[in-house]
Design a protein around this motif. Sequence first.
Motif, PDB file in Angstrom:
ATOM      1  N   GLU A  41      -0.485  -8.774  -4.490  1.00  0.00           N
ATOM      2  CA  GLU A  41      -0.373 -10.227  -4.309  1.00  0.00           C
ATOM      3  C   GLU A  41       0.219 -10.567  -2.939  1.00  0.00           C
ATOM      4  O   GLU A  41      -0.253 -11.501  -2.257  1.00  0.00           O
ATOM      5  CB  GLU A  41       0.487 -10.840  -5.421  1.00  0.00           C
ATOM      6  CG  GLU A  41      -0.174 -10.833  -6.789  1.00  0.00           C
ATOM      7  CD  GLU A  41       0.043  -9.532  -7.562  1.00  0.00           C
ATOM      8  OE1 GLU A  41      -0.279  -9.500  -8.756  1.00  0.00           O
ATOM      9  OE2 GLU A  41       0.540  -8.550  -6.955  1.00  0.00           O
ATOM     10  N   ASP A  42       1.266  -9.828  -2.522  1.00  0.00           N
ATOM     11  CA  ASP A  42       1.871 -10.085  -1.209  1.00  0.00           C
ATOM     12  C   ASP A  42       0.859  -9.846  -0.095  1.00  0.00           C
ATOM     13  O   ASP A  42       0.789 -10.615   0.873  1.00  0.00           O
ATOM     14  CB  ASP A  42       3.084  -9.168  -1.002  1.00  0.00           C
ATOM     15  CG  ASP A  42       4.293  -9.609  -1.802  1.00  0.00           C
ATOM     16  OD1 ASP A  42       4.252 -10.720  -2.391  1.00  0.00           O
ATOM     17  OD2 ASP A  42       5.282  -8.842  -1.841  1.00  0.00           O
ATOM     18  N   PHE A  43       0.082  -8.794  -0.219  1.00  0.00           N
ATOM     19  CA  PHE A  43      -0.897  -8.483   0.808  1.00  0.00           C
ATOM     20  C   PHE A  43      -1.967  -9.562   0.890  1.00  0.00           C
ATOM     21  O   PHE A  43      -2.305 -10.047   1.980  1.00  0.00           O
ATOM     22  CB  PHE A  43      -1.539  -7.126   0.538  1.00  0.00           C
ATOM     23  CG  PHE A  43      -2.670  -6.804   1.472  1.00  0.00           C
ATOM     24  CD1 PHE A  43      -2.432  -6.523   2.803  1.00  0.00           C
ATOM     25  CD2 PHE A  43      -3.983  -6.791   1.016  1.00  0.00           C
ATOM     26  CE1 PHE A  43      -3.476  -6.243   3.680  1.00  0.00           C
ATOM     27  CE2 PHE A  43      -5.026  -6.514   1.871  1.00  0.00           C
ATOM     28  CZ  PHE A  43      -4.775  -6.245   3.213  1.00  0.00           C
ATOM     29  N   LEU A  44      -2.507  -9.964  -0.243  1.00  0.00           N
ATOM     30  CA  LEU A  44      -3.578 -10.964  -0.242  1.00  0.00           C
ATOM     31  C   LEU A  44      -3.081 -12.322   0.246  1.00  0.00           C
ATOM     32  O   LEU A  44      -3.829 -13.065   0.900  1.00  0.00           O
ATOM     33  CB  LEU A  44      -4.185 -11.081  -1.640  1.00  0.00           C
ATOM     34  CG  LEU A  44      -4.993  -9.873  -2.112  1.00  0.00           C
ATOM     35  CD1 LEU A  44      -5.428 -10.058  -3.562  1.00  0.00           C
ATOM     36  CD2 LEU A  44      -6.195  -9.623  -1.212  1.00  0.00           C
ATOM     37  N   VAL A  54      -7.795  -0.807   8.045  1.00  0.00           N
ATOM     38  CA  VAL A  54      -8.136  -0.214   6.761  1.00  0.00           C
ATOM     39  C   VAL A  54      -6.943  -0.356   5.824  1.00  0.00           C
ATOM     40  O   VAL A  54      -5.785  -0.337   6.270  1.00  0.00           O
ATOM     41  CB  VAL A  54      -8.535   1.269   6.920  1.00  0.00           C
ATOM     42  CG1 VAL A  54      -7.403   2.085   7.532  1.00  0.00           C
ATOM     43  CG2 VAL A  54      -8.973   1.872   5.584  1.00  0.00           C
ATOM     44  N   VAL A  55      -7.223  -0.514   4.542  1.00  0.00           N
ATOM     45  CA  VAL A  55      -6.179  -0.654   3.529  1.00  0.00           C
ATOM     46  C   VAL A  55      -6.065   0.641   2.724  1.00  0.00           C
ATOM     47  O   VAL A  55      -7.079   1.189   2.282  1.00  0.00           O
ATOM     48  CB  VAL A  55      -6.493  -1.818   2.567  1.00  0.00           C
ATOM     49  CG1 VAL A  55      -5.402  -1.963   1.507  1.00  0.00           C
ATOM     50  CG2 VAL A  55      -6.666  -3.118   3.346  1.00  0.00           C
ATOM     51  N   ILE A  56      -4.846   1.122   2.552  1.00  0.00           N
ATOM     52  CA  ILE A  56      -4.571   2.207   1.611  1.00  0.00           C
ATOM     53  C   ILE A  56      -3.902   1.573   0.405  1.00  0.00           C
ATOM     54  O   ILE A  56      -2.797   1.026   0.512  1.00  0.00           O
ATOM     55  CB  ILE A  56      -3.651   3.277   2.225  1.00  0.00           C
ATOM     56  CG1 ILE A  56      -4.285   3.896   3.461  1.00  0.00           C
ATOM     57  CG2 ILE A  56      -3.344   4.372   1.192  1.00  0.00           C
ATOM     58  CD1 ILE A  56      -3.365   4.883   4.186  1.00  0.00           C
ATOM     59  N   ALA A  57      -4.569   1.603  -0.746  1.00  0.00           N
ATOM     60  CA  ALA A  57      -4.071   0.876  -1.913  1.00  0.00           C
ATOM     61  C   ALA A  57      -3.864   1.799  -3.103  1.00  0.00           C
ATOM     62  O   ALA A  57      -4.765   2.558  -3.479  1.00  0.00           O
ATOM     63  CB  ALA A  57      -5.053  -0.234  -2.296  1.00  0.00           C
ATOM     64  N   ASP A  58      -2.675   1.721  -3.694  1.00  0.00           N
ATOM     65  CA  ASP A  58      -2.419   2.424  -4.942  1.00  0.00           C
ATOM     66  C   ASP A  58      -3.115   1.676  -6.076  1.00  0.00           C
ATOM     67  O   ASP A  58      -3.319   0.466  -6.001  1.00  0.00           O
ATOM     68  CB  ASP A  58      -0.908   2.486  -5.192  1.00  0.00           C
ATOM     69  CG  ASP A  58      -0.544   3.386  -6.356  1.00  0.00           C
ATOM     70  OD1 ASP A  58      -1.323   4.318  -6.645  1.00  0.00           O
ATOM     71  OD2 ASP A  58       0.502   3.164  -6.979  1.00  0.00           O
ATOM     72  N   ILE A  59      -3.501   2.398  -7.127  1.00  0.00           N
ATOM     73  CA  ILE A  59      -4.160   1.736  -8.247  1.00  0.00           C
ATOM     74  C   ILE A  59      -3.154   1.024  -9.146  1.00  0.00           C
ATOM     75  O   ILE A  59      -3.263  -0.174  -9.409  1.00  0.00           O
ATOM     76  CB  ILE A  59      -4.980   2.745  -9.080  1.00  0.00           C
ATOM     77  CG1 ILE A  59      -6.257   3.135  -8.330  1.00  0.00           C
ATOM     78  CG2 ILE A  59      -5.354   2.124 -10.427  1.00  0.00           C
ATOM     79  CD1 ILE A  59      -7.169   4.051  -9.122  1.00  0.00           C
ATOM     80  N   ARG A  60      -2.149   1.769  -9.604  1.00  0.00           N
ATOM     81  CA  ARG A  60      -1.215   1.205 -10.581  1.00  0.00           C
ATOM     82  C   ARG A  60      -0.040   0.546  -9.882  1.00  0.00           C
ATOM     83  O   ARG A  60       0.816   1.203  -9.301  1.00  0.00           O
ATOM     84  CB  ARG A  60      -0.716   2.303 -11.528  1.00  0.00           C
ATOM     85  CG  ARG A  60      -1.796   2.821 -12.463  1.00  0.00           C
ATOM     86  CD  ARG A  60      -1.195   3.682 -13.558  1.00  0.00           C
ATOM     87  NE  ARG A  60      -2.200   4.163 -14.483  1.00  0.00           N
ATOM     88  CZ  ARG A  60      -1.938   4.887 -15.556  1.00  0.00           C
ATOM     89  NH1 ARG A  60      -0.676   5.207 -15.840  1.00  0.00           N
ATOM     90  NH2 ARG A  60      -2.905   5.296 -16.355  1.00  0.00           N
ATOM     91  N   MET A  61      -0.019  -0.790  -9.950  1.00  0.00           N
ATOM     92  CA  MET A  61       1.089  -1.568  -9.405  1.00  0.00           C
ATOM     93  C   MET A  61       1.381  -2.705 -10.361  1.00  0.00           C
ATOM     94  O   MET A  61       0.501  -3.136 -11.112  1.00  0.00           O
ATOM     95  CB  MET A  61       0.710  -2.139  -8.022  1.00  0.00           C
ATOM     96  CG  MET A  61       0.490  -1.088  -6.954  1.00  0.00           C
ATOM     97  SD  MET A  61       0.121  -1.817  -5.319  1.00  0.00           S
ATOM     98  CE  MET A  61      -1.577  -2.366  -5.576  1.00  0.00           C
ATOM     99  N   PRO A  62       2.618  -3.206 -10.369  1.00  0.00           N
ATOM    100  CA  PRO A  62       2.913  -4.376 -11.200  1.00  0.00           C
ATOM    101  C   PRO A  62       2.029  -5.542 -10.783  1.00  0.00           C
ATOM    102  O   PRO A  62       1.762  -5.754  -9.600  1.00  0.00           O
ATOM    103  CB  PRO A  62       4.394  -4.652 -10.896  1.00  0.00           C
ATOM    104  CG  PRO A  62       4.937  -3.336 -10.413  1.00  0.00           C
ATOM    105  CD  PRO A  62       3.808  -2.682  -9.677  1.00  0.00           C
ATOM    106  N   GLY A  63       1.556  -6.305 -11.752  1.00  0.00           N
ATOM    107  CA  GLY A  63       0.672  -7.408 -11.430  1.00  0.00           C
ATOM    108  C   GLY A  63      -0.734  -6.912 -11.161  1.00  0.00           C
ATOM    109  O   GLY A  63      -1.277  -6.102 -11.919  1.00  0.00           O
ATOM    110  N   MET A  64      -1.326  -7.383 -10.085  1.00  0.00           N
ATOM    111  CA  MET A  64      -2.694  -7.008  -9.739  1.00  0.00           C
ATOM    112  C   MET A  64      -2.784  -5.528  -9.376  1.00  0.00           C
ATOM    113  O   MET A  64      -1.970  -5.013  -8.617  1.00  0.00           O
ATOM    114  CB  MET A  64      -3.179  -7.860  -8.562  1.00  0.00           C
ATOM    115  CG  MET A  64      -4.590  -7.550  -8.103  1.00  0.00           C
ATOM    116  SD  MET A  64      -5.100  -8.581  -6.684  1.00  0.00           S
ATOM    117  CE  MET A  64      -5.397 -10.145  -7.515  1.00  0.00           C
ATOM    118  N   SER A  65      -3.775  -4.841  -9.937  1.00  0.00           N
ATOM    119  CA  SER A  65      -3.962  -3.422  -9.633  1.00  0.00           C
ATOM    120  C   SER A  65      -4.651  -3.255  -8.283  1.00  0.00           C
ATOM    121  O   SER A  65      -5.222  -4.211  -7.729  1.00  0.00           O
ATOM    122  CB  SER A  65      -4.818  -2.753 -10.711  1.00  0.00           C
ATOM    123  OG  SER A  65      -6.178  -3.165 -10.595  1.00  0.00           O
ATOM    124  N   GLY A  66      -4.620  -2.035  -7.766  1.00  0.00           N
ATOM    125  CA  GLY A  66      -5.301  -1.762  -6.518  1.00  0.00           C
ATOM    126  C   GLY A  66      -6.804  -1.978  -6.606  1.00  0.00           C
ATOM    127  O   GLY A  66      -7.436  -2.429  -5.644  1.00  0.00           O
TER     128      GLY A  66
END
Length: 203
Positions: A41-44, A54-66
């Motif tokens: 959410e902070d990123f978006l 390029v974005v490196i995104a973890d899948i499991r995060m609180p709230g919206m997933s990667g």
Amino acid sequence: MSGPVHRQTVFIVDDDPSVRDALALLLSLRGYPTAVFACAEDFLRALEPQWRGVVIADIRMPGMSGLEMQEALAHHPSRLPVIVVTAHGDVAAARQAFKFNAIDFLEKPFDHEQLLASIDRALSGLPPDASTIGTRPVASTLSAREREVMALVVEGLDNRAVGERLGISPRTVEVHKSRVMSKLGARNLAELIRIAQVANGAG
């Protein structure tokens, strides 16, 4: 957040501060500008159309997933490519990541050189299958049985379930799977899924 965002930047989105710090340090030592975010959410909310990188995104995060963030990015004007990382990878997650054209799908702990190669590919503007992935004609490379095994493996079936479906032993399934991986140059299951999607016109 740190680092410039007006040039090619690696955006790290992960809820684990130790992972963010370690990746930011690794990449800064290699000369990459970085910007870090604790959640999707902070990123978006911060994302601007002119950002490049390029974005490196973890899948499991609180709230919206990667993966949910990746889907949102697919419809954003910036169209930033994404490298998905996870400690809990599965076939369904890999298939969804590649559906939205992930550059790579890496399971933690991942190989740093593979990550850097994926970052370089993304920053160069190359498509996800621009290396060896997806360049081999699957139909002409694999035997009929190997194609059957591959299709069931990328659906998410384990060796025993594949064996039951095809009437062969799990050990024989493993032999066929190893041959498939070798012939197609797939280093792991995620790459095999990507190759299958490219071969089926889904990439």
